[in-house]
Scaffold this motif. Structure first.
Motif, PDB file in Angstrom:
ATOM      1  N   TYR A   1      -4.716  -5.935  11.477  1.00 12.75           N
ATOM      2  CA  TYR A   1      -3.735  -5.527  10.797  1.00 12.75           C
ATOM      3  C   TYR A   1      -3.874  -5.051   9.338  1.00 12.75           C
ATOM      4  O   TYR A   1      -3.464  -4.201   8.810  1.00 12.75           O
ATOM      5  N   LEU A   2      -4.519  -6.102   8.699  1.00 13.43           N
ATOM      6  CA  LEU A   2      -4.704  -5.898   7.204  1.00 13.43           C
ATOM      7  C   LEU A   2      -5.732  -4.723   6.985  1.00 13.43           C
ATOM      8  O   LEU A   2      -5.582  -3.910   6.056  1.00 13.43           O
ATOM      9  N   ASN A   3      -6.597  -4.083   8.045  1.00  9.60           N
ATOM     10  CA  ASN A   3      -7.000  -2.943   7.765  1.00  9.60           C
ATOM     11  C   ASN A   3      -6.348  -1.582   8.457  1.00  9.60           C
ATOM     12  O   ASN A   3      -7.013  -0.711   8.191  1.00  9.60           O
ATOM     13  N   ARG A   4      -5.639  -1.889   8.990  1.00 14.35           N
ATOM     14  CA  ARG A   4      -4.887  -0.637   9.657  1.00 14.35           C
ATOM     15  C   ARG A   4      -3.259  -0.226   9.066  1.00 14.35           C
ATOM     16  O   ARG A   4      -2.765   0.765   9.578  1.00 14.35           O
ATOM     17  N   ALA A   5      -2.736  -1.439   8.635  1.00 12.09           N
ATOM     18  CA  ALA A   5      -1.363  -1.337   8.338  1.00 12.09           C
ATOM     19  C   ALA A   5      -1.020   0.086   7.302  1.00 12.09           C
ATOM     20  O   ALA A   5      -1.957   0.187   6.259  1.00 12.09           O
ATOM     21  N   PRO A   6      -0.246   0.783   7.425  1.00 11.09           N
ATOM     22  CA  PRO A   6       0.032   2.085   6.617  1.00 11.09           C
ATOM     23  C   PRO A   6       0.783   1.766   5.071  1.00 11.09           C
ATOM     24  O   PRO A   6       1.594   0.757   5.566  1.00 11.09           O
ATOM     25  N   PHE A   7       0.533   2.310   4.226  1.00  4.43           N
ATOM     26  CA  PHE A   7       1.195   1.850   2.888  1.00  4.43           C
ATOM     27  C   PHE A   7       1.535   3.130   2.271  1.00  4.43           C
ATOM     28  O   PHE A   7       1.789   3.329   0.914  1.00  4.43           O
TER      29      PHE A   7
END
Length: 672
Positions: free
Chosen positions: A157-163
């Protein structure tokens, strides 16, 4: 009896259903968990120097769980999935709530997604607005929980979440929105990063600061209610303004970063020896050095720690851009003429060979060296003066005289022992190499001066954070000769307005004013500066002392507040005035004395390799008494023609014998 049969049948059906369900989950084929990550180049402290987008133009930077502020993790779990560590991928309570809301509203409202389900959606880039999409996420989430542990899922999640925009992952988001890594997040910043992925485009702070602020404050309010932040922290965080612009991703040391990636194209994270603070300071210095000039002058700066070999800053040009100065070229690697910067090495080798001493008198007068007749830069001659003074004033005739006596090949060999790779025109070195008639790079010169600063021992100059282990520390100069060179260069005249106390340095200007150099060192650092035009055309009026030297001294000021002192002289250093030196060292006399006039070393022969503990030497001809020197240091004086020189240590040694008339003979041997 019928009841027992019915119960048994029900249990059998439940077990069969469970097995079928398990098979359905176990047969789930997950999408690839690995995804392209932005290549990062980091400094000695792990701070980002430069990063590159992935092929689709996104910033997606690899992030480990321990590289993120624990307070952010706590907020994320509390807000998104407070039973994350208790469920198996699906939270029944949240899921039932989501189903109830969907039935009531006629559409999926919250979905009851766990973090694992969100990871499933991100992995498949699936939709959350349909029942089919939700079912697919549930199946994949359950499969992921069976294949991975909780920390792996959280890391995904920490590497894939969109911001928002082209930002993916918390590390890229923290750098883009706050200009710092996620380990240093404040409560307000953590709350914003928790809120954005729920609606990344609508909550982008640079697009809609009001929406971003409201979303952040809702996260903070829930954290206050859950006891994760106190009232004071909540009040302070909610009055913080959200960022309205993105920070630029760091792009320091671009030339070296490109070179590193070209050499290691399959590595995602590169750890270098550079110091980001020093690199930024010297890049700014380089920009200042050419500001306001319209003559296309360019600059390159290299700084290294000669006690460890670590390059702490590498500036390939004043600006990494396609401009009139050809800023994309890495000029630390450009092959150039070094001008007078090799003179210290010539004299150092001369000290080692017993040809000269810093206080030896040497002639500066018009001289023809077999058709080669160099002149001093100003066209003047000083007559007889000390070697020390000749080097400090960078006179040409004396250094060519010394090079002729020892042989140009010794200078080239010295450069190579230091780790440099000189290019010799025509493949054969002549006397002109003493004045710049050879090609070297800025990094080559830095290596050579690092050896002088390191007591004569070659330094493993590198940008990798870990030594390769393949480096052999060759001796370039004896420790006495290296200290003597440093002592002389400490007193080289400074540019107007520059103090530079404690820095040994030399400047150089190549033929036609094409290259201006300044290289200096103290007890820890070497700084090398080149200035000129990237295309190699002349820069009228450019001199190393006027153009490059002030930049070099300014670089020392920006690297550290105080200069590290140069080491004290070795015990064997001959600290005597000219009149008290051995007769042969009082005045320089070129080689060429005939066998009838001078001594000859009968043993060991020149170039011999000997396996001995103590070295015995023999001399023929010449007039007693004989003074023996090893690597420029007096060993003994004796009337005997066969003497025990004692233990000289493994490696190459230059032996010199001086007879009563001042005539000399020399050999070089390898002691194993």
């Amino acid at each position: 009896m019928n009841r027992l049969v019915i119960l048994a049948l029900a249990l059998w059906l439940a077990a069969a259903g469970r097995d079928q369900f398990d098979s359905w989950i176990d047969n789930t084929v997950p999408p690839p968990l690995e995804i392209a990550q932005s290549v990062e180049v980091r400094d000695m402290h792990g701070d980002l120097l430069r990063a590159y987008t992935v092929a689709d133009g996104r910033w997606r930077m690899q992030t480990a769980l321990d590289e993120v502020d624990p307070a952010y993790i706590a907020m994320l779990l509390r807000y998104e999935d407070k039973r994350f560590y208790d469920h198996a991928g699906v939270d029944p309570v949240a899921l039932m709530r989501g189903v109830g809301q969907a039935l009531w509203h006629g559409r999926i409202v919250s979905g009851g997604s766990t973090l694992t389900m969100q990871v499933a959606r991100l992995l498949e880039d699936g939709s959350t607005g349909t029942w089919g999409g939700k079912l697919r996420q549930i199946r994949l989430a359950l499969a992921l929980e069976r294949q991975l542990d909780k920390s792996d899922i959280l890391t995904l999640y920490l590497n894939r979440a969109p911001f928002g925009g082209n930002i993916e992952g918390v590390r890229a988001a923290s750098l883009a929105w706050f200009g710092k890594p996620p380990i240093r997040l404040t409560p307000a910043q953590s709350a914003l990063l928790v809120a954005i992925p729920q609606s990344p485009e609508r909550r982008r702070p640079d697009r809609d600061a009001q929406a971003a602020t409201a979303a952040r404050d809702r996260v903070l309010a829930r954290m206050l209610g859950a006891g994760l932040v106190d009232a004071e922290t909540y009040a302070g965080a909610t009055i913080r303004a959200v960022p309205d612009t993105r920070y630029a991703v760091p792009a320091l040391a671009p030339h070296l970063a490109d070179r590193v990636i070209a050499q290691n194209p399959d590595t995602v994270q590169h750890a270098l020896t550079l110091d980001r603070t020093v690199q930024r300071a010297l890049e700014n210095l380089a920009s200042d050095a050419v500001a306001g000039r319209s003559d296309r002058v360019q600059v390159a700066i290299l700084a290294l720690d000669h006690t460890s070999g670590e390059i702490v800053a590498s500036v390939g040009s004043a600006a990494y851009r396609a401009d009139g100065r050809a800023g994309f070229i890495d000029l630390t690697q450009a092959m150039r003429s070094p001008g007078s910067t090799l003179k210290p090495l010539v004299y150092g080798i001369g000290f080692d060979q017993g040809l000269i001493h810093p206080e030896t008198l040497i002639a500066d007068r018009p001289t023809d060296f077999g058709g080669y007749a160099p002149q001093n830069f100003d066209g003047l001659y000083r007559g007889e003066l000390r070697v020390r003074t000749a080097l400090q004033h960078s006179l040409n005739i004396p250094v060519v005289s010394v090079l002729e006596a020892m042989g140009p090949q010794h200078l080239i060999a010295g450069l190579r022992r230091a780790g440099a790779a000189p290019e010799v025109p025509g493949g054969r070195a002549g006397l002109a190499v003493a004045l710049g008639g050879v090609g070297v790079t800025l990094e080559d010169l830095a290596r050579s001066y690092a050896a002088i600063a390191n007591g004569g021992l070659a330094v493993d100059v590198r940008w990798q954070s870990e030594p390769s282990g393949a480096f052999t520390p060759h001796r370039v100069l004896g420790d006495v000769a290296a200290w003597q060179i440093a002592d002389i260069l400490l007193e080289v005249p400074r540019p107007v307005g520059v103090q530079g106390t404690g820095i040994a340095y030399k400047t150089g200007t190549s033929y036609g004013h094409r290259d201006a150099w300044a290289i200096g060192f103290d007890g820890r650092h070497v700084v090398a500066v080149w200035m000129g035009r990237a295309d190699g055309t002349p820069v009228p009026g450019a001199f190393g002392g006027d153009l490059a030297a002030p930049v070099m001294f300014a670089a020392f000021d920006r690297i550290k507040p105080q200069i590290d002192p140069i080491a004290a002289p070795p015990a064997a250093t001959l600290l005597l005035p000219t009149a008290q030196l051995p007769q042969a060292l009082q005045r320089f006399r070129p080689r060429g004395v005939s066998a009838e006039q001078g001594p000859r070393i009968a043993f060991p022969p020149d170039g011999a390799a000997l396996e001995v503990d103590r070295l015995t030497a023999k001399v023929r001809d010449g007039q007693a008494p004989f003074t023996w020197l090893a690597n420029g240091t007096p060993v003994l004086t004796s009337h005997a023609r066969e003497v025990d020189l004692g233990v000289l240590g493994a490696g190459y040694s230059a032996l010199t014998v001086i007879d009563a008339a001042g005539d000399t003979a020399r050999v070089q041997v390898l002691l194993e």
